[in-house]
Motif scaffolding. Structure first.
Motif, PDB file in Angstrom:
ATOM      1  N   VAL A   1       0.844  -1.206   0.000  1.00  0.00           N
ATOM      2  CA  VAL A   1       0.000   0.000   0.000  1.00  0.00           C
ATOM      3  C   VAL A   1       0.877   1.252   0.000  1.00  0.00           C
ATOM      4  O   VAL A   1       0.610   2.207  -0.731  1.00  0.00           O
ATOM      5  N   GLY A   2       1.928   1.253   0.801  1.00  0.00           N
ATOM      6  CA  GLY A   2       2.852   2.389   0.802  1.00  0.00           C
ATOM      7  C   GLY A   2       3.490   2.601  -0.556  1.00  0.00           C
ATOM      8  O   GLY A   2       3.632   3.742  -1.027  1.00  0.00           O
ATOM      9  N   ALA A   3       3.876   1.516  -1.206  1.00  0.00           N
ATOM     10  CA  ALA A   3       4.463   1.628  -2.540  1.00  0.00           C
ATOM     11  C   ALA A   3       3.440   2.132  -3.553  1.00  0.00           C
ATOM     12  O   ALA A   3       3.770   2.930  -4.441  1.00  0.00           O
TER      13      ALA A   3
ATOM     14  N   GLY B   1       3.008   5.813  -3.181  1.00  0.00           N
ATOM     15  CA  GLY B   1       4.146   6.492  -3.800  1.00  0.00           C
ATOM     16  C   GLY B   1       4.107   6.437  -5.316  1.00  0.00           C
ATOM     17  O   GLY B   1       4.567   7.363  -5.991  1.00  0.00           O
ATOM     18  N   ALA B   2       3.556   5.360  -5.882  1.00  0.00           N
ATOM     19  CA  ALA B   2       3.523   5.208  -7.332  1.00  0.00           C
ATOM     20  C   ALA B   2       2.479   6.090  -7.990  1.00  0.00           C
ATOM     21  O   ALA B   2       2.567   6.359  -9.186  1.00  0.00           O
ATOM     22  N   VAL B   3       1.496   6.561  -7.230  1.00  0.00           N
ATOM     23  CA  VAL B   3       0.410   7.366  -7.795  1.00  0.00           C
ATOM     24  C   VAL B   3       0.943   8.621  -8.477  1.00  0.00           C
ATOM     25  O   VAL B   3       0.456   9.026  -9.527  1.00  0.00           O
ATOM     26  N   SER B   4       1.964   9.219  -7.921  1.00  0.00           N
ATOM     27  CA  SER B   4       2.473  10.470  -8.475  1.00  0.00           C
ATOM     28  C   SER B   4       3.457  10.259  -9.624  1.00  0.00           C
ATOM     29  O   SER B   4       3.867  11.223 -10.266  1.00  0.00           O
ATOM     30  N   ALA B   5       3.822   9.028  -9.931  1.00  0.00           N
ATOM     31  CA  ALA B   5       4.780   8.753 -11.001  1.00  0.00           C
ATOM     32  C   ALA B   5       4.086   8.768 -12.360  1.00  0.00           C
ATOM     33  O   ALA B   5       2.877   8.579 -12.471  1.00  0.00           O
TER      34      ALA B   5
ATOM     35  N   ALA C   1       5.117  -3.380  -7.679  1.00  0.00           N
ATOM     36  CA  ALA C   1       4.995  -3.370  -6.217  1.00  0.00           C
ATOM     37  C   ALA C   1       4.173  -4.555  -5.731  1.00  0.00           C
ATOM     38  O   ALA C   1       4.527  -5.203  -4.743  1.00  0.00           O
ATOM     39  N   VAL C   2       3.098  -4.857  -6.416  1.00  0.00           N
ATOM     40  CA  VAL C   2       2.250  -5.987  -6.022  1.00  0.00           C
ATOM     41  C   VAL C   2       2.998  -7.304  -6.209  1.00  0.00           C
ATOM     42  O   VAL C   2       2.960  -8.183  -5.337  1.00  0.00           O
ATOM     43  N   ILE C   3       3.706  -7.449  -7.327  1.00  0.00           N
ATOM     44  CA  ILE C   3       4.473  -8.679  -7.576  1.00  0.00           C
ATOM     45  C   ILE C   3       5.573  -8.843  -6.535  1.00  0.00           C
ATOM     46  O   ILE C   3       5.760  -9.928  -5.972  1.00  0.00           O
ATOM     47  N   ALA C   4       6.308  -7.777  -6.265  1.00  0.00           N
ATOM     48  CA  ALA C   4       7.393  -7.855  -5.280  1.00  0.00           C
ATOM     49  C   ALA C   4       6.842  -8.160  -3.890  1.00  0.00           C
ATOM     50  O   ALA C   4       7.422  -8.962  -3.148  1.00  0.00           O
ATOM     51  N   GLY C   5       5.742  -7.550  -3.531  1.00  0.00           N
ATOM     52  CA  GLY C   5       5.147  -7.806  -2.226  1.00  0.00           C
ATOM     53  C   GLY C   5       4.631  -9.227  -2.108  1.00  0.00           C
ATOM     54  O   GLY C   5       4.910  -9.923  -1.128  1.00  0.00           O
ATOM     55  N   ALA C   6       3.905  -9.675  -3.117  1.00  0.00           N
ATOM     56  CA  ALA C   6       3.380 -11.048  -3.100  1.00  0.00           C
ATOM     57  C   ALA C   6       4.516 -12.059  -3.096  1.00  0.00           C
ATOM     58  O   ALA C   6       4.409 -13.122  -2.482  1.00  0.00           O
ATOM     59  N   GLY C   7       5.609 -11.712  -3.755  1.00  0.00           N
ATOM     60  CA  GLY C   7       6.753 -12.608  -3.808  1.00  0.00           C
ATOM     61  C   GLY C   7       7.413 -12.829  -2.456  1.00  0.00           C
ATOM     62  O   GLY C   7       8.081 -13.848  -2.243  1.00  0.00           O
ATOM     63  N   GLN C   8       7.226 -11.924  -1.544  1.00  0.00           N
ATOM     64  CA  GLN C   8       7.831 -12.068  -0.216  1.00  0.00           C
ATOM     65  C   GLN C   8       6.984 -12.908   0.730  1.00  0.00           C
ATOM     66  O   GLN C   8       7.430 -13.270   1.817  1.00  0.00           O
TER      67      GLN C   8
END
Length: 148
Positions: A24-26, A29-33, A43-50
């Motif tokens: 959620v934090g990522a 942060g990604a909203v403004s990119a 971010a979702v893939i990296a988070g789920a991967g952990q």
């Protein structure tokens, strides 16, 4: 068995909530990119991967608890520290890729330019299932005295 199952479940729930908060934090942060969609996907893939490495450490710590309860906290954290050191800093120490891939953190799925690298998922998932099953099976054989 129910007692250990509840603690394993709570460990997994805590891992899911911690990872979800990071994702959620990522995402915030990604909203403004300018490339928010790709960043959100990564971010979702990296988070789920952990989640699998976290589940593996919960399962291994449950096995330690059943076999050597007094070593649970120390050995549980040593396992996490060893996995993190090998997986995250192994290349800096000159370890080969085959050694660093032994760490659940390095074997976790990660986003790449060409898709998702999920090479290590299967062994982490298999060892996690075996560890949790072994902890529960060993707990069934352990005799516990009631307090009082």
């Amino acid at each position: 068995m129910r007692w250990l199952s509840a603690y394993v479940a709570m460990g997994l729930i805590a891992a899911v909530l911690t990872i979800a908060a990071g994702v959620v934090g990522a995402l915030v942060g990604a909203v403004s990119a300018t490339d928010a969609g790709a960043l959100a996907r990564d971010a979702v893939i990296a988070g789920a991967g952990q989640l699998l490495p976290a589940a593996l450490f919960v399962g291994l710590t449950a096995v330690v608890f059943v076999l050597a309860p007094r070593l649970t906290i120390a050995l549980g954290w040593v396992l996490v520290a060893l996995g993190a050191t090998i997986g995250l800093f192994g290349p800096l120490f000159g370890m080969s890729e085959s050694v660093t891939r032994l760490s659940p953190f390095a074997a976790a799925p990660a986003p790449t330019a060409s898709g998702v690298d999920a090479n290590g998922v299967w062994w982490v998932a298999a060892v996690t299932v075996v560890a949790v099953a072994a902890a529960l099976a060993l707990m069934r054989r352990r005799e516990l005295a009631a307090a009082g």
